[in-house]
Write a protein that holds these residues in place. Structure first.
Motif, PDB file in Angstrom:
ATOM      1  N   ASP A  43      38.687  44.526  42.159  1.00 13.04           N
ATOM      2  CA  ASP A  43      38.392  43.445  41.212  1.00 13.04           C
ATOM      3  C   ASP A  43      36.898  43.125  41.160  1.00 13.04           C
ATOM      4  N   ASN A  64      51.607  40.805  42.289  1.00 13.86           N
ATOM      5  CA  ASN A  64      50.661  40.876  41.162  1.00 13.86           C
ATOM      6  C   ASN A  64      51.304  41.560  39.946  1.00 13.86           C
ATOM      7  N   LEU A 100      49.506  41.737  36.640  1.00 11.08           N
ATOM      8  CA  LEU A 100      48.473  42.770  36.492  1.00 11.08           C
ATOM      9  C   LEU A 100      49.110  44.113  36.119  1.00 11.08           C
ATOM     10  N   PHE A 123      40.048  44.500  33.490  1.00 13.18           N
ATOM     11  CA  PHE A 123      40.474  43.673  34.630  1.00 13.18           C
ATOM     12  C   PHE A 123      39.805  44.067  35.944  1.00 13.18           C
ATOM     13  N   VAL A 141      45.796  36.718  31.880  1.00 17.66           N
ATOM     14  CA  VAL A 141      45.708  37.656  33.017  1.00 17.66           C
ATOM     15  C   VAL A 141      44.235  37.936  33.317  1.00 17.66           C
ATOM     16  N   TYR A 154      42.168  37.440  36.965  1.00 18.72           N
ATOM     17  CA  TYR A 154      41.591  38.520  37.776  1.00 18.72           C
ATOM     18  C   TYR A 154      40.085  38.711  37.565  1.00 18.72           C
TER      19      TYR A 154
END
Length: 450
Positions: free
Chosen positions: A161, A174, A177, A189, A427, A431
């Motif tokens: 990330d 997660n 994701l 992301f 999302v 993230y």
């Protein structure tokens, strides 16, 4: 450079030996002059690169297969490119029916490796596209009606990330994701380092075909194809390509996961149209069928630059839409220019549009078109004709495919992601709240200015 973090992996700064080779993409008009390339050899190298880039306020671009079709997506002037090509492990678990792959693998390498082991791995129309980028964008191709999009087969992933932290996602952890990675586009992301896919047993043999017609017959072939292709047996994938009037022809190719006798019968509604100039219909061992559809593509950088655009058709093109196509095909000249169609339905349409980030599931076919050129001075005219053609075709298509981006599309979020765009923004905010991973059409975090 300031900051505490050191770059690791194979690091090539501008001016170092190997820089020019590192800079070359499949499409020359996407080449840029980054400050530094990091060829990651393990996940930690990706993490260090992200931290270093943030400490030094340098923009980041992830890169897998170098097949980016628009500018400033996998490279940016003065930026840091995280290249994953050295992350190329392939671990097949036959018993579980899964494979774990590094995101630097090329699609052809995975498809050929698994075919030898008796399994189907999905692929598109080129062996050198990187699995890293094609997967999060959806991943379309001639097997999708049998086994779904590439992203539909994604079970789990590893991603680094914006803080350089390694994150794993699957259906239990997660899961938002994982949902977003199944069609939400690369570079949004984080930097993906590993994917785990479901694999499918391959048939011993499959039938491949390639049929060509003279260019002048494109209208009748297209009309027959559009009436037939979305509704034919789901084990049959079909791609129809129409080249420019100058030097081009019409060709249909694909595969049927079944016998040649049955393939001949299924193909008849199109093969009986016009006067085909050549016809190959062959039953091959599955390993050879993959090679037929993904012939080696050794030259990475092609000489021609391209501008693409894409969309999805919910019903056959009207005469007015075909007229716009004809005008385009009469005016473009590059040998790689033209229209490309792929049949939809089957496993792709069995999933609901909200079940993954890939929204455009209820189409009948996918369509893309591109111009191509050699001299940089020809770029503006070629880019303009593609975008002009999009405006003319707009009444006949919906959406656009994020893996075939067109930066002429304004407010592109809902065009690429349909009604899933607001959820993708949420999302993104979770993230990558500071929008570290951004490019000209990336997803803005929710509560963030567009």
């Amino acid at each position: 450079m300031k900051g505490r973090t050191k770059l690791t992996g194979l690091v090539i700064f501008r001016g170092d030996p190997g820089y020019e080779a590192a800079r070359k993409n499949w499409d020359p008009h996407t080449d840029r002059f980054p400050k530094v390339f990091v060829f990651a050899q393990r996940t930690q190298d990706v993490s260090n690169a992200i931290k270093w880039a943030r400490e030094n306020k340098v923009p980041i671009r992830p890169r897998s297969g170098r097949h980016s079709l628009e500018v400033n997506l996998s490279q940016v002037n003065g930026g840091l490119v995280i290249d994953t090509t050295k992350l190329n492990q392939i671990k097949l678990n036959k018993k579980a029916g899964t494979v774990v792959v590094g995101t630097g693998n090329r699609v052809g390498r995975i498809a050929n490796t698994l075919a030898k082991q008796g399994f189907i791995a999905p692929f598109g129309d080129s062996p050198t596209v990187g699995i890293g980028g094609i997967t999060p964008g959806g991943g379309i191709g001639p097997l999708q009606r049998s086994i779904g999009l590439i992203s539909d087969n994604l079970l789990a992933l590893e991603m680094v990330d914006a803080k350089g932290k390694v994150i794993r996602a699957n259906s239990k952890c997660n899961s938002d994701l994982l949902w977003a990675t199944r069609g939400g586009g690369g570079g949004n992301f984080g930097v993906y380092t590993k994917y785990k896919f479901k694999v499918h047993p391959a048939p011993a043999k499959a039938t491949v075909y390639r049929i060509t017609w003279p260019w002048a017959q494109f209208e009748e072939v297209l009309k027959a194809w559009q009436r037939w292709a979305p509704f034919v047996n789901n084990k049959l994938g079909s791609e129809l390509s129409i080249g420019p009037k100058k030097g081009g022809n019409v060709s249909m190719e694909g595969l049927f996961l079944g016998s040649k006798t049955e393939a001949l019968r299924l193909l008849k509604p199109v093969t009986s149209v016009g006067t085909p100039t050549s016809s190959i219909i062959r039953l091959l061992p599955y390993t050879e069928a993959v090679k037929f559809l993904l012939p080696p593509d050794p030259i990475l950088t092609q000489r021609e630059s391209n501008q693409f655009s894409s969309g999805f058709g919910r019903k056959p093109f009207t005469n007015k839409a075909i007229k716009a196509m004809r005008q385009f095909l009469e005016n473009v000249e590059g040998q790689f220019a033209g229209f490309f169609f792929l049949n939809w339905g089957g496993a792709v349409s069995r999933k609901s549009p909200r079940s993954t980030a890939f929204y455009w599931r209820d189409a009948q076919f996918y369509v893309e078109w591109n111009s191509s050129w050699l001299k940089p001075s020809a770029a503006p005219r070629n880019i303009a004709i593609v975008r002009q053609t999009r405006r003319k075709l707009q009444p006949y298509i919906v959406g656009s495919y994020i893996n075939v981006p067109d930066q002429g599309i304004k407010n592109s979020g809902p065009v690429y992601y349909g009604a899933n765009f607001p959820r993708l923004r949420r999302v993104k905010a979770k993230y990558d709240p500071k929008n570290i991973f951004n490019n000209p059409q990336s997803i803005p975090p929710a509560n963030h200015k567009r």
